[in-house]
Write a protein that holds these residues in place. Structure first.
Motif, PDB file in Angstrom:
ATOM      1  N   GLU C  50      16.770  -4.248 101.045  1.00 53.36           N
ATOM      2  CA  GLU C  50      18.230  -4.150 101.198  1.00 53.36           C
ATOM      3  C   GLU C  50      18.875  -4.492  99.864  1.00 53.36           C
ATOM      4  O   GLU C  50      18.313  -5.249  99.074  1.00 53.36           O
ATOM      5  N   TRP C 133      11.950 -11.732 106.670  1.00 54.16           N
ATOM      6  CA  TRP C 133      12.559 -11.690 105.340  1.00 54.16           C
ATOM      7  C   TRP C 133      11.702 -12.487 104.379  1.00 54.16           C
ATOM      8  O   TRP C 133      11.290 -13.609 104.682  1.00 54.16           O
TER       9      TRP C 133
ATOM     10  N   LEU D   4      31.454  -9.721 103.267  1.00 53.75           N
ATOM     11  CA  LEU D   4      30.207  -8.956 103.441  1.00 53.75           C
ATOM     12  C   LEU D   4      29.045  -9.913 103.710  1.00 53.75           C
ATOM     13  O   LEU D   4      29.012 -11.026 103.181  1.00 53.75           O
ATOM     14  N   TYR D   5      28.111  -9.430 104.508  1.00 55.26           N
ATOM     15  CA  TYR D   5      26.928 -10.226 104.835  1.00 55.26           C
ATOM     16  C   TYR D   5      25.680  -9.386 104.561  1.00 55.26           C
ATOM     17  O   TYR D   5      25.652  -8.204 104.905  1.00 55.26           O
ATOM     18  N   PHE D   6      24.658 -10.036 104.007  1.00 54.94           N
ATOM     19  CA  PHE D   6      23.414  -9.300 103.710  1.00 54.94           C
ATOM     20  C   PHE D   6      22.196 -10.028 104.264  1.00 54.94           C
ATOM     21  O   PHE D   6      22.213 -11.247 104.477  1.00 54.94           O
ATOM     22  N   ALA D   7      21.145  -9.241 104.463  1.00 55.46           N
ATOM     23  CA  ALA D   7      19.815  -9.752 104.876  1.00 55.46           C
ATOM     24  C   ALA D   7      19.951 -10.552 106.178  1.00 55.46           C
ATOM     25  O   ALA D   7      20.625 -10.090 107.093  1.00 55.46           O
ATOM     26  N   TRP D   8      19.311 -11.731 106.272  1.00 56.94           N
ATOM     27  CA  TRP D   8      19.343 -12.419 107.564  1.00 56.94           C
ATOM     28  C   TRP D   8      20.714 -12.972 107.906  1.00 56.94           C
ATOM     29  O   TRP D   8      21.008 -13.237 109.074  1.00 56.94           O
ATOM     30  N   ARG D  10      23.478 -11.199 107.579  1.00 55.02           N
ATOM     31  CA  ARG D  10      24.004 -10.034 108.296  1.00 55.02           C
ATOM     32  C   ARG D  10      23.421  -9.950 109.709  1.00 55.02           C
ATOM     33  O   ARG D  10      24.157  -9.722 110.688  1.00 55.02           O
ATOM     34  N   GLU D  11      22.112 -10.145 109.815  1.00 58.73           N
ATOM     35  CA  GLU D  11      21.472 -10.055 111.135  1.00 58.73           C
ATOM     36  C   GLU D  11      21.970 -11.157 112.073  1.00 58.73           C
ATOM     37  O   GLU D  11      22.182 -10.917 113.261  1.00 58.73           O
ATOM     38  N   ALA D  73      31.006 -12.136  99.438  1.00 53.52           N
ATOM     39  CA  ALA D  73      29.736 -11.752 100.072  1.00 53.52           C
ATOM     40  C   ALA D  73      28.841 -12.979 100.220  1.00 53.52           C
ATOM     41  O   ALA D  73      28.730 -13.796  99.304  1.00 53.52           O
ATOM     42  N   PHE D  75      24.875 -14.262 101.317  1.00 51.21           N
ATOM     43  CA  PHE D  75      23.499 -13.752 101.453  1.00 51.21           C
ATOM     44  C   PHE D  75      22.497 -14.837 101.084  1.00 51.21           C
ATOM     45  O   PHE D  75      22.868 -15.815 100.435  1.00 51.21           O
ATOM     46  N   PRO D  77      19.061 -16.337  99.024  1.00 45.69           N
ATOM     47  CA  PRO D  77      18.575 -16.148  97.650  1.00 45.69           C
ATOM     48  C   PRO D  77      17.906 -14.780  97.506  1.00 45.69           C
ATOM     49  O   PRO D  77      17.234 -14.310  98.420  1.00 45.69           O
ATOM     50  N   MET D  78      18.101 -14.153  96.359  1.00 44.61           N
ATOM     51  CA  MET D  78      17.621 -12.790  96.160  1.00 44.61           C
ATOM     52  C   MET D  78      16.098 -12.742  96.003  1.00 44.61           C
ATOM     53  O   MET D  78      15.485 -13.669  95.487  1.00 44.61           O
ATOM     54  N   THR D  79      15.543 -11.624  96.393  1.00 42.43           N
ATOM     55  CA  THR D  79      14.089 -11.430  96.293  1.00 42.43           C
ATOM     56  C   THR D  79      13.760 -10.023  95.784  1.00 42.43           C
ATOM     57  O   THR D  79      12.957  -9.298  96.380  1.00 42.43           O
TER      58      THR D  79
END
Lengths: 81, 147, 147, 81
Positions: C50, C133, D4-8, D10-11, D73, D75, D77-79
């Motif tokens: 994503e 994740w 905005l929401y991302f990854a978990w 958002r879920e 936004a 979210f 930590p990025m991966t």
């Protein structure tokens, strides 16, 4: 014993390789023998800090023994890559 | 391990693709490509790369084996040309594959550092005014100290 | 600079060849390629990557600009995919070109370290038993300290 | 303001984005407003150390001001890479 020369050592001495009968027991003694032969050798070996030596295709140094060695090579520091 | 010493050009894109493609479950592939630079001023007609046949393959194999022993690598590739090279020609490349990006990077730098100062290659630069053997740089010798 | 965020696969060999070919008098090109690894045990069906459209391009551009400012680089390439990735798929690549090999290597490592922890991508691993994740690693955050 | 929401995140919250009228002046205040709304927000924002925030697509932090901000936004930590 085969003696090989590369890069400007080859150019200064004028030949890429030769076969020698030598009684030298170390690389240093071999260098002294060569320097005593002719001016072009004396010129090539004038500054040993600018030279490298390989014995049977492994890097070595000037006080190494020549016992059992079949191929000695002299050349300047490498510049590959 | 794949070590090649050759006069002919190599196809960089093909080699990178093939090296990457044959790895199994390696998350990281690093490649380095060395390219002949032109000289400032007069300009270079060509570079002549001399080497010591036999010892070259032996030295490169040893360097690659040292890298494989020291890092967690799946594979190592070294291709190094000799003979006449023109500006912009690719001189050589190395490739490393690992499960860890840090290993792939470090091993590639190690290969390059050793290959620069411990593999028997000598560069001569030829311009229209004459020719000159490239001198080894102190910084290249010093680069070995970190390993 | 060439920054691409895309769902489609990229042709690694073609990209490395094209990136190298368009450099002028750069002696060193380094590339890193990231590849989807399978999971031990059950095995991975796919990874879903994503991202945050808009911010992703912005973050990658900033990271590339930082690298160009910090090292003597001729060029930087970043390609990063999003969407569905299968084991062995290439996820992303970076390329750096420099007159100096140390600069090309360091800049590529810098790009990778920042891209891992500062570009808005999130990986989800899907096995036949479920999905998870991927958690950020402390070592990836720690890797930024050296820059 | 768009959130905005991302990854978990958002879920957990169940939607990728929403438009809010908020009187929050900092990110922290906005988080408190959201947590008070519904359990799914409280669950998503339970541990702020596991979250990151971007303001108008630049990474920021939870005590940053929201003045003039149009897009927030949240979210993990990025991966990437």
């Amino acid at each position: 014993m085969d003696v090989l020369y590369f890069a400007w050592v080859r150019e200064r001495i004028g030949i890429p390789r030769e076969t020698l009968d030598s009684s030298a027991t170390t690389v240093g003694e071999l260098v002294e023998e060569l320097k005593a032969r002719e001016e072009r050798y004396a010129a090539a070996f004038a500054d040993l800090s600018a030279l490298r030596v390989a014995l049977d295709q492994d890097l070595s140094d000037f006080d190494a023994s020549l016992e059992g060695v079949r191929e000695v090579a002299f050349f300047p520091p490498m510049t590959g890559g | 391990m794949d070590i090649r010493v050759q006069e002919a050009p190599f196809d960089l894109g093909h080699e990178v693709e093939a090296f990457t493609d044959r790895q199994v479950n390696m998350g990281a592939v690093v490649t380095f490509t060395g390219i002949t630079r032109d000289l400032p001023g007069a300009g270079m007609d060509r570079m002549e790369m001399e080497h010591y046949p036999g010892m070259t393959e032996r030295a490169l194999t040893k360097i690659a084996e040292d890298a494989m022993a020291r890092w967690d690598l799946g594979d190592v590739l070294i291709i190094h040309r000799y003979g006449v090279l023109r500006p912009q020609d690719r001189i050589m490349m190395v490739g490393t594959a690992s499960r860890h990006r840090a290993h792939a990077f470090e091993a590639a730098e190690f290969l390059m550092d050793y290959l620069k100062s411990r593999a028997p290659f000598w560069k001569k630069e030829i311009t229209k005014d004459g020719s000159e053997w490239v001198e080894a740089k102190d910084e290249d010798e010093a680069a070995l100290d970190r390993w």
